[in-house]
Design a protein around this motif. Structure first.
Motif, short mmCIF file in Angstrom:
data_model
loop_
_atom_site.label_atom_id
_atom_site.label_comp_id
_atom_site.label_asym_id
_atom_site.label_seq_id
_atom_site.Cartn_x
_atom_site.Cartn_y
_atom_site.Cartn_z
N PHE A 1 45.54 50.61 44.54
CA PHE A 1 45.16 51.24 46.05
C PHE A 1 45.91 51.01 47.08
O PHE A 1 46.06 49.70 47.28
CB PHE A 1 43.72 51.32 46.26
CG PHE A 1 43.32 51.53 47.32
CD1 PHE A 1 42.86 53.01 47.91
CD2 PHE A 1 43.25 50.76 48.64
CE1 PHE A 1 42.48 53.35 49.13
CE2 PHE A 1 42.93 51.08 49.98
CZ PHE A 1 42.68 52.49 50.21
N SER B 1 40.54 49.17 56.73
CA SER B 1 40.60 47.58 56.54
C SER B 1 41.07 46.84 57.59
O SER B 1 40.68 45.62 57.96
CB SER B 1 41.17 47.33 55.30
OG SER B 1 40.65 47.50 54.04
N GLY C 1 35.63 45.09 45.59
CA GLY C 1 36.62 46.30 45.52
C GLY C 1 38.07 45.66 46.23
O GLY C 1 38.46 46.22 47.44
N CYS C 2 38.66 44.73 46.03
CA CYS C 2 39.64 43.73 46.66
C CYS C 2 40.75 44.39 46.79
O CYS C 2 41.72 44.05 47.85
CB CYS C 2 39.64 42.18 46.24
SG CYS C 2 40.03 42.27 44.34
N GLY C 3 41.35 45.21 45.85
CA GLY C 3 42.66 45.72 45.95
C GLY C 3 43.73 44.55 45.82
O GLY C 3 43.43 43.60 45.03
N ASP D 1 37.41 43.64 41.41
CA ASP D 1 37.92 44.98 41.45
C ASP D 1 38.02 45.10 39.79
O ASP D 1 37.79 44.55 39.04
CB ASP D 1 39.39 44.88 41.83
CG ASP D 1 39.89 46.19 42.61
OD1 ASP D 1 39.59 46.27 43.80
OD2 ASP D 1 39.90 47.24 41.67
N ASN D 2 38.16 46.89 39.69
CA ASN D 2 38.14 47.13 38.40
C ASN D 2 39.51 47.44 37.83
O ASN D 2 39.73 47.84 36.57
CB ASN D 2 37.18 48.54 38.22
CG ASN D 2 38.04 49.52 38.96
OD1 ASN D 2 38.82 49.30 39.87
ND2 ASN D 2 37.77 51.00 38.52
N ALA E 1 35.53 43.51 37.12
CA ALA E 1 34.17 43.75 37.22
C ALA E 1 34.15 45.23 37.51
O ALA E 1 35.10 46.13 38.24
CB ALA E 1 33.21 43.06 38.26
N ASP E 2 32.82 45.88 37.12
CA ASP E 2 32.69 47.42 37.44
C ASP E 2 31.62 47.53 38.81
O ASP E 2 30.48 47.04 38.54
CB ASP E 2 32.18 48.27 36.50
CG ASP E 2 31.94 49.52 36.83
OD1 ASP E 2 32.21 50.15 38.01
OD2 ASP E 2 31.08 50.32 36.02
N ALA E 3 32.11 47.45 39.79
CA ALA E 3 31.28 47.56 41.19
C ALA E 3 30.56 46.02 41.17
O ALA E 3 29.42 46.02 41.49
CB ALA E 3 30.33 48.90 41.42
N ASN F 1 35.20 47.56 51.83
CA ASN F 1 36.06 48.70 51.81
C ASN F 1 35.78 49.79 50.69
O ASN F 1 36.70 49.48 49.77
CB ASN F 1 37.27 48.67 52.37
CG ASN F 1 38.20 49.86 52.71
OD1 ASN F 1 37.34 51.08 52.43
ND2 ASN F 1 39.23 50.08 53.24
N PRO G 1 35.44 52.18 47.49
CA PRO G 1 36.34 53.33 46.95
C PRO G 1 35.75 54.57 47.45
O PRO G 1 34.52 54.86 47.26
CB PRO G 1 36.58 53.09 45.63
CG PRO G 1 35.18 52.18 45.13
CD PRO G 1 34.91 51.52 46.28
N PHE H 1 28.42 50.36 45.25
CA PHE H 1 28.81 49.19 45.87
C PHE H 1 27.81 48.51 46.95
O PHE H 1 27.91 47.35 47.15
CB PHE H 1 30.09 49.24 46.63
CG PHE H 1 31.47 49.34 45.79
CD1 PHE H 1 31.50 50.26 44.76
CD2 PHE H 1 32.37 48.42 45.98
CE1 PHE H 1 32.54 49.95 44.00
CE2 PHE H 1 33.49 48.25 45.37
CZ PHE H 1 33.58 48.85 44.13
#
Ligand SMILES: C[S@@+](CC[C@H](N)C(=O)[O-])C[C@H]1O[C@@H](n2cnc3c(N)ncnc32)[C@H](O)[C@@H]1O
Length: 345
Positions: free
Chosen positions: A178, A187, A212-214, A234-235, A259-261, A275, A277, A292
């Motif tokens: 992302f 962010s 969701g760290c990117g 993050d996924n 992880a997934d969410a 932040n 997705p 989330f």
């Protein structure tokens, strides 16, 4: 995913014979999740797709690392093209190497996604092929590997993390994750307001979770403060690799979790920062925001707080109402809003 592409891919996969590999990124239709012919392996860079893909066949999760498949051994390979050019070029290059002479590569995608150009480039590399219209601007390309391969496509050294200077700071990142070469404006605004978040913390050195760290922009900024530890999740395999490196350079206790969410994260945290997705593949995915929020609520200490940044049209407050006792939209700049959430008292 487009119905036509989904249908064509499903038909192709069901007819599969020999040794094969199906490369899957974020664009996976739920209907695709059933057993596939034997001999077909799966490779994905999205952790959230693993359960569904495991129902189809043997699957690996990595940042499109093809090293488990020996050169010149595959009869067929399947790939619905990704959004990012460097990723697509990397996957085509790697699959080309692993196909036997006479082996086939099936590429699927829409005109808007550049499928015609990818077909032309892949044919130069593999030697032979045809492009078939499925309808409505969707295409399937069938390519056949000849003896000697042509030049590799320019993948901008996809496999490597690269150092970038973003807003006067150094990060590593790479295409395919992302906003890989920029700072997300939402962010940046959350970080500019981090003092306000910190003032309300119940502990001096929080355990922080970045959902969701990117590449780790929020995590790194938290890690520079007085923290007990930072956990980032993050996924996306590329995001996890970049974030691990960026956090590693901060010298604080940290872990980076696929992880997934946030589902594979354990423990509770004093601060959850997020932040969330807004897009899943080529489609907009509102339900992700709810997931989330649930993850944030589930991982917060009783006296902890979460800080979310979202586009101001996202009804975060309404979605959060059933999960949190305190919901405070403490800033709104006309484009984004910052929302502080605490669990029921
Ligand atoms: C809006 S971006 C924020 C990235 C980063 N925190 C930042 O501020 O630059 C949302 C992130 O959520 C991740 N994501 C999307 N779907 C996810 C899922 N199901 N589980 C975990 N992470 C996901 C994306 O890969 C992306 O890195």
């Amino acid at each position: 995913m487009s119905e036509l592409i989904e249908q064509a891919l499903r038909q192709r996969l069901q007819r599969h014979q020999g040794a094969g590999l199906w490369v899957v990124d974020e664009n996976l239709a739920r209907s695709q999740q059933h057993p596939l012919p034997s001999g077909l392996d799966l490779l994905t860079n999205r952790y959230d797709l693993l359960p569904g893909l495991a129902a189809c066949g043997p699957v690996q999760f990595s940042d499109f690392d093809f090293s488990s498949w020996v050169h010149g051994t595959l009869d067929q390979a399947y790939y619905r093209v990704s959004k990012e050019k460097a990723v697509v070029h990397h996957v085509i290059n790697q699959l080309s190497l692993r196909l036997k002479p006479g082996g086939r590569l099936w590429l699927l995608g829409g005109k808007q996604e550049g499928i015609k150009t990818y077909f032309t480039k892949a044919r130069e590399r593999l030697g032979e092929g045809g492009l078939h219209k499925l309808g409505k601007g969707d295409f399937v390309a069938e390519l056949c590997r000849q003896g000697a391969l042509g030049e590799p496509l320019d993948d901008q050294r996809y496999a490597e993390l690269r150092e970038l200077e973003l807003g006067g700071e150094r990060f590593v990142s790479k295409p395919g994750l992302f906003g890989w070469d920029k700072i997300d404006q939402g962010s940046a605004w959350l970080i500019a307001s981090l003092d306000e978040v910190w003032q309300r913390l119940a502990v001096a050195r929080p355990r922080v979770l970045d959902l969701g760290c990117g590449y780790g922009y929020l995590s790194v900024h938290c890690a520079r403060r007085a923290v007990d530890s930072v956990t980032a999740t993050d996924n996306n395999a590329a995001a996890l690799a970049a974030c691990a490196r960026n956090l590693g350079a901060c010298g604080v206790g940290h872990q980076v979790v696929a992880a997934d969410a946030g589902d594979a994260v354990t423990g509770r945290f004093d601060l959850v920062i997020c932040n969330p997705p807004f897009h899943q593949g080529f489609a907009v995915e509102g339900e992700l925001t709810d997931r989330f929020l649930r993850a944030a609520a589930g991982h917060l200490e009783a006296n902890g707080q979460a800080a979310f940044v979202v586009n101001r049209f996202v009804p975060l407050e309404r979605k959060a109402a059933a999960l949190f006792g305190e919901i405070d939209t403490f800033a709104d700049n006309g484009r984004f809003k910052l929302v502080r959430l605490a669990r029921p008292r």
